[in-house]
Design an enzyme around this catalytic site. Structure first.
Site, PDB file in Angstrom:
ATOM      1  NE  ARG A  89      58.452  78.842  69.707  1.00  0.00           N
ATOM      2  CZ  ARG A  89      57.419  79.465  69.168  1.00  0.00           C
ATOM      3  NH1 ARG A  89      57.243  79.436  67.872  1.00  0.00           N
ATOM      4  NH2 ARG A  89      56.567  80.117  69.911  1.00  0.00           N
ATOM      5  NE  ARG A 145      53.493  83.834  62.857  1.00  0.00           N
ATOM      6  CZ  ARG A 145      52.229  84.266  63.016  1.00  0.00           C
ATOM      7  NH1 ARG A 145      51.817  85.341  62.404  1.00  0.00           N
ATOM      8  NH2 ARG A 145      51.401  83.618  63.787  1.00  0.00           N
TER       9      ARG A 145
END
Length: 196
Positions: A89, A145
Site C-alpha cells: 500500500r 480513502r
C-alpha cells in the site's frame, strides 16, 4: 511463477478481478486483510501482536505483515504464483515485498493497475454502500480513502513503472471486458517469460 499485484483505488474492482485472475491462472490469493484476520482468530504469536495494534486503532507494522506473508509463501511453495491484494500500500511495503520475494528466488511479475476516474469510483462506492449496507461507503469516508490512496499508494505506480512491471488497464466497462484486457496482458507476459 506468476506473481501479480492487483492495484487500484477503492471501488476500482480489484476484488472482482482478483477472483477471475485466480480462477484462470491458478494463483494463490493473498489478501492482507484476510491474512491478518486469520492470524488474529487463530491466536498465533503474530496475530496477538497485530491485534494489540488494531485494538488501539493503529496500523499493523510492516515487519509484522511481512512475517505473515513469508509464512504463507513458505507454506505454498508449490503454487503457480501469488496474487497480492491490498499489499503493498506504500513505497516501504513495495520495497519490503521485493526483498522478501528476492530471498525466495522469485519476484513480482506484473502490477495490474486498474484505472477508473474519480467520479466513477465515488458513484460505484456509494452504490455498493446502498446495496451492502457498508457503513464506510459514505461520501465523507470515500473521499478520505481516495485521499489516502492518492498520497500513499499511488507513488507505487512510479516504483513499478521504473521496473517495467506496471500495466495500466482501463477499469471501466463490463466485468468481462475488463478481465479480457487483463488476461490479454498476462498471457503476453507469460509467453514472453516462457520464451526467455
Amino acid at each position: 511463477m506468476l506473481n501479480v499485484v492487483i492495484f487500484g483505488a477503492p471501488g476500482s474492482g480489484k476484488g472482482t478481478q482478483s477472483e477471475l485472475i485466480i480462477n484462470k491462472y491458478g494463483l494463490y490469493h493473498i489478501s492482507t486483510g484476510e491474512v491478518l484476520r486469520g492470524e488474529i482468530k487463530s491466536k498465533t504469536e503474530l496475530g496477538i501482536i497485530a491485534e494489540e495494534y488494531i485494538s488501539k486503532g493503529q496500523l499493523v507494522p510492516d515487519e509484522i505483515t511481512i512475517k505473515m506473508l513469508t509464512n504463507i509463501i513458505d507454506t505454498n511453495k508449490s503454487s503457480k504464483g501469488f496474487i497480492f491484494d491490498g499489499f503493498p500500500r506504500n513505497l516501504n511495503q513495495g520495497e519490503a515485498l521485493d526483498i522478501l520475494l528476492r530471498a525466495k528466488g522469485t519476484a513480482i511479475t506484473a502490477i495490474i493497475n486498474l484505472s477508473v476516474d474519480e467520479p466513477e469510483l465515488i458513484k460505484r462506492l456509494l452504490k455498493r454502500g446502498e446495496e451492502s449496507g457498508r457503513s464506510d461507503d459514505n461520501l465523507e469516508t470515500i473521499n478520505k480513502r481516495l485521499e489516502v490512496y492518492r498520497t500513499q499508494t499511488e507513488p507505487l505506480k512510479e516504483f513499478y513503472k521504473k521496473q517495467g512491471k506496471n500495466i495500466s488497464i482501463s477499469g471501466t466497462g463490463s466485468v468481462d471486458e475488463i478481465f479480457s484486457r487483463i488476461a490479454e496482458a498476462l498471457d503476453r507476459i507469460k509467453e514472453a517469460t516462457s520464451n526467455s
